[in-house]
Enzyme design. Structure first.
Site, PDB file in Angstrom:
ATOM      1  N   ARG A   1       1.229  14.625  12.898  1.00  0.00           N
ATOM      2  CA  ARG A   1       1.857  14.187  11.648  1.00  0.00           C
ATOM      3  C   ARG A   1       2.214  15.442  10.857  1.00  0.00           C
ATOM      4  NH1 ARG A   1      -1.044   8.751   9.612  1.00  0.00           N
ATOM      5  NH2 ARG A   1       0.974   8.480   8.633  1.00  0.00           N
TER       6      ARG A   1
ATOM      7  N   CYS B   1      -4.383   7.823   9.626  1.00  0.00           N
ATOM      8  CA  CYS B   1      -4.647   7.313  10.968  1.00  0.00           C
ATOM      9  C   CYS B   1      -4.191   8.301  12.031  1.00  0.00           C
ATOM     10  CB  CYS B   1      -3.925   5.978  11.160  1.00  0.00           C
ATOM     11  SG  CYS B   1      -4.712   4.627  10.281  1.00  0.00           S
TER      12      CYS B   1
ATOM     13  N   LYS C   1       0.836  -1.221   0.000  1.00  0.00           N
ATOM     14  CA  LYS C   1       0.000   0.000   0.000  1.00  0.00           C
ATOM     15  C   LYS C   1       0.862   1.258   0.000  1.00  0.00           C
ATOM     16  CE  LYS C   1      -1.602   1.534   4.083  1.00  0.00           C
ATOM     17  NZ  LYS C   1      -1.320   2.919   4.497  1.00  0.00           N
ATOM     18  N   ASN C   2       1.877   1.269   0.872  1.00  0.00           N
ATOM     19  CA  ASN C   2       2.635   2.518   1.030  1.00  0.00           C
ATOM     20  C   ASN C   2       3.623   2.767  -0.105  1.00  0.00           C
ATOM     21  OD1 ASN C   2       1.146   3.112   3.248  1.00  0.00           O
ATOM     22  ND2 ASN C   2       2.691   2.471   4.742  1.00  0.00           N
TER      23      ASN C   2
ATOM     24  N   ARG D   1      -8.489  -0.220   5.279  1.00  0.00           N
ATOM     25  CA  ARG D   1      -7.640   0.794   4.630  1.00  0.00           C
ATOM     26  C   ARG D   1      -6.386   0.161   4.050  1.00  0.00           C
ATOM     27  NH1 ARG D   1      -7.949   6.470   7.597  1.00  0.00           N
ATOM     28  NH2 ARG D   1      -6.806   6.946   5.716  1.00  0.00           N
TER      29      ARG D   1
ATOM     30  N   ASP E   1       4.940   0.284  12.029  1.00  0.00           N
ATOM     31  CA  ASP E   1       3.684  -0.327  11.571  1.00  0.00           C
ATOM     32  C   ASP E   1       3.530  -1.772  12.040  1.00  0.00           C
ATOM     33  OD1 ASP E   1       3.049   2.034  10.358  1.00  0.00           O
ATOM     34  OD2 ASP E   1       3.543   1.387   8.327  1.00  0.00           O
TER      35      ASP E   1
HETATM   36  N1  EPU Z   1       7.517  14.206  10.600  1.00  0.00           N
HETATM   37  C1  EPU Z   1       7.785  15.519  10.878  1.00  0.00           C
HETATM   38  N2  EPU Z   1       7.789  16.398   9.853  1.00  0.00           N
HETATM   39  C2  EPU Z   1       7.530  16.038   8.581  1.00  0.00           C
HETATM   40  C3  EPU Z   1       7.260  14.694   8.290  1.00  0.00           C
HETATM   41  C4  EPU Z   1       7.253  13.787   9.334  1.00  0.00           C
HETATM   42  O1  EPU Z   1       8.009  15.890  12.033  1.00  0.00           O
HETATM   43  O2  EPU Z   1       7.538  16.901   7.696  1.00  0.00           O
HETATM   44  C5  EPU Z   1       7.524  13.220  11.691  1.00  0.00           C
HETATM   45  C6  EPU Z   1       6.142  12.572  11.896  1.00  0.00           C
HETATM   46  O3  EPU Z   1       5.314  13.379  12.716  1.00  0.00           O
HETATM   47  C7  EPU Z   1       6.492  11.246  12.504  1.00  0.00           C
HETATM   48  C8  EPU Z   1       7.848  10.915  11.856  1.00  0.00           C
HETATM   49  O4  EPU Z   1       8.348  12.135  11.337  1.00  0.00           O
HETATM   50  O5  EPU Z   1       6.687  11.403  13.870  1.00  0.00           O
HETATM   51  C9  EPU Z   1       7.783   9.894  10.733  1.00  0.00           C
HETATM   52  O6  EPU Z   1       6.847  10.305   9.757  1.00  0.00           O
HETATM   53  P1  EPU Z   1       6.936   9.870   8.242  1.00  0.00           P
HETATM   54  O7  EPU Z   1       6.854  11.091   7.418  1.00  0.00           O
HETATM   55  O8  EPU Z   1       8.086   8.950   8.050  1.00  0.00           O
HETATM   56  O9  EPU Z   1       5.594   9.031   8.100  1.00  0.00           O
HETATM   57  P2  EPU Z   1       4.434   9.237   7.056  1.00  0.00           P
HETATM   58  O10 EPU Z   1       4.988   9.482   5.712  1.00  0.00           O
HETATM   59  O11 EPU Z   1       3.395  10.141   7.621  1.00  0.00           O
HETATM   60  C10 EPU Z   1       4.447   6.716   6.385  1.00  0.00           C
HETATM   61  C11 EPU Z   1       3.417   5.627   6.281  1.00  0.00           C
HETATM   62  C12 EPU Z   1       3.006   5.171   7.668  1.00  0.00           C
HETATM   63  C13 EPU Z   1       4.245   4.697   8.419  1.00  0.00           C
HETATM   64  C14 EPU Z   1       5.312   5.799   8.433  1.00  0.00           C
HETATM   65  C15 EPU Z   1       6.620   5.362   9.064  1.00  0.00           C
HETATM   66  C16 EPU Z   1       2.255   6.162   4.246  1.00  0.00           C
HETATM   67  C17 EPU Z   1       1.036   6.660   3.580  1.00  0.00           C
HETATM   68  N3  EPU Z   1       2.260   6.147   5.570  1.00  0.00           N
HETATM   69  O12 EPU Z   1       3.812   7.772   7.079  1.00  0.00           O
HETATM   70  O13 EPU Z   1       2.133   4.079   7.466  1.00  0.00           O
HETATM   71  O14 EPU Z   1       3.893   4.379   9.725  1.00  0.00           O
HETATM   72  O15 EPU Z   1       5.586   6.231   7.084  1.00  0.00           O
HETATM   73  O16 EPU Z   1       7.149   4.259   8.397  1.00  0.00           O
HETATM   74  O17 EPU Z   1       3.215   5.731   3.607  1.00  0.00           O
HETATM   75  C18 EPU Z   1       0.296   2.706   7.885  1.00  0.00           C
HETATM   76  O18 EPU Z   1       0.471   2.194   6.780  1.00  0.00           O
HETATM   77  O19 EPU Z   1      -0.503   2.233   8.732  1.00  0.00           O
HETATM   78  C19 EPU Z   1       1.034   3.907   8.265  1.00  0.00           C
HETATM   79  C20 EPU Z   1       0.690   4.683   9.272  1.00  0.00           C
END
Ligand code: EPU
Length: 431
Positions: free
Chosen positions: A122, A117, A22-23, A398, A305
């Site tokens: 975030r 979620c 998915k991701n 999801r 995850d």
């Molecule tokens: N963060 C910041 N600033 C930013 C971006 C992120 O402070 O500009 C922080 C976030 O608040 C968090 C950490 O950095 O504390 C990691 O966030 P990241 O950006 O890596 O996560 P994401 O892109 O929001 C994706 C996956 C998540 C998965 C995380 C970590 C997608 C759509 N989502 O989220 O997947 O947990 O990476 O691997 O790819 C899931 O599939 O259930 C899910 C939540």
């Protein structure tokens, strides 16, 4: 309201086939609008988040044609709006990949702030920092991220946090920027690499994806591609833990074992057998589970995850375990539900769970707080004595295709029920 009714106690035995990630699919689908040529994407998982993104893309004029359940044809030549703001966009996190894709291609994008979620704050400051470094103006107004640039010019960008989303978004904008971009402290997750491979298949010049320094040489335009998405690391890991908590024997097929190393390592530590056979992993749990400690970390560390799934296993392991969540702030919400099932877990400081293993869980009525925790609570139900009813299972849909059907092929007694009557019928059936 749909619920899962589960009668626990059956060891899961058999084979389960893993689908596309998915991701990885979310950014790849968004990036496929970066060319006017047609793009063919195979191995997309048929899950709610993907359906929502495809709907949002159609709403801005992208041609989306489903060839079959897992294959889609996309053409972004006739996008008629650079403003993506609808009920679909707001529901999922992955929609923000349209910002990087449209900024790169059209130098303009307005996209509603993403949902996803509720697992903690975030932030998107690193995305914004990256776009600005490439020369874009970015502001957030009326719930929309607005970004525009006269020119996008490559730059040296240091990410303060290793963020999957920011690395992906900035990489997409940078492939069509003038000159070279270097992203330091880049995320190394398999889906970041898969997107880079996809963009390269469209004519981009990206090197180093999978390491913490990604080097991108901007190209003038991208062309069509025919691409197959990688297998889902987290779906695979979830079934591996399903085998562990039910004392089962499951062959998880169609996986990339390298992506599962941190998960396999923890299963071995807690006393399971894990065997890699080509593109399969077999998990056998014939001995009592043992305690361990684990901290979630960016790849190749143990994935956030998978945090809820390992906590469920440690909750019925011998001894005391500590699980530390280092990625998101609010990812232990499911612990209260596990406590209803008899778990002995204390969460301290929001990021640490101290788990005193109990002999068994007991069935209860519980509620899924988010996608991964929802799946983990189902695993707890499968391990529990008696009947568990899980609410709010739309979260699970999801990200898991055919979740209960796949579990049933492994011998799980789980049914989707829609009413009290159906629940009663299930109770009578399973005794
Ligand atoms: N963060 C910041 N600033 C930013 C971006 C992120 O402070 O500009 C922080 C976030 O608040 C968090 C950490 O950095 O504390 C990691 O966030 P990241 O950006 O890596 O996560 P994401 O892109 O929001 C994706 C996956 C998540 C998965 C995380 C970590 C997608 C759509 N989502 O989220 O997947 O947990 O990476 O691997 O790819 C899931 O599939 O259930 C899910 C939540």
């Amino acid at each position: 309201m749909e619920q899962y009714a589960i009668k626990g106690g059956n060891p899961l035995v058999g084979e389960v086939e893993i689908g596309g990630a998915k991701n990885a699919a979310l950014p790849i689908l968004a990036a496929s609008v970066m060319t006017d040529d047609t793009v063919y994407i195979d191995n997309i998982p048929d899950v709610w988040d993907i359906r929502v993104l495809l709907k949002a893309m159609e709403n801005i004029g992208v041609m989306v044609r489903r060839e079959n359940r897992h294959k889609v044809t996309i053409n972004g030549a006739n996008i008629n709006s650079l403003v993506a703001d609808d009920e679909y966009i707001r529901r999922i996190r992955g929609s923000y990949y349209l910002i990087g894709a449209m900024l790169g291609k059209y130098h303009y994008a307005e996209v509603a702030l993403p949902g996803g979620c509720d697992i903690g704050c975030r932030a998107i400051d690193q995305h914004i920092k990256g776009f600005r470094a490439l020369g874009a103006e970015v502001c957030i107004e009326h719930g929309l991220v607005k970004t525009q640039a006269e020119r996008l010019v490559g730059n040296h960008i240091y990410m303060d946090i290793s963020s999957v989303g920011a690395t992906i978004n900035v990489m997409m904008a940078a492939v069509l920027a003038e000159g070279r971009t270097i992203i330091e402290n880049a995320a190394k997750e398999p889906h970041v690499v898969d997107l880079a491979n996809f963009l390269n298949s469209m004519g981009a010049d990206i090197k180093g994806a999978g390491t913490d320094v990604i080097r991108i040489r901007g190209v003038e335009k991208l062309h069509g591609s025919d691409y197959t998405i990688i297998q889902d690391q987290i779906e695979a890991g979830t079934y591996m833990f399903a085998a562990a908590v039910t004392k089962g024997d499951v062959v998880v097929k169609n996986v990339i074992p390298k992506h599962l190393e941190s998960i396999s390592a923890k299963l071995l530590e807690i006393g399971c057998e894990v065997k890699e056979i080509d593109d399969c992993v077999r998990v056998v749990a014939s001995k009592p589970l043992m305690h361990t400690h684990v901290k979630t970390l960016p790849y190749p560390g143990f994935p956030t995850d998978m945090q809820a799934q390992i906590t469920v296993a440690l909750g019925i392991s011998k001894g005391t375990s500590i699980v530390t969540e280092s990625i998101f702030e609010n990812r232990f919400k499911y612990v209260d539900e596990l406590i209803k099932m008899g778990a002995n877990i204390k969460v301290e400081g929001g990021d640490t769970a101290i788990i005193d293993g109990v002999e068994k869980y007991t069935g209860a009525s519980i509620s899924a707080p988010d996608l991964r925790a929802g799946a983990a609570l189902v695993l707890a139900g499968l391990a529990a004595d008696g009947i568990t009813v899980v609410d709010n299972i739309h979260y699970i849909a999801r990200g898991y295709e055919d979740f209960h059907q796949k579990l049933r092929t492994l011998g799980a007694q789980i049914e989707l029920v829609n009413s009290e009557r159906e629940l009663q019928k299930f109770r009578l059936k399973v005794g």
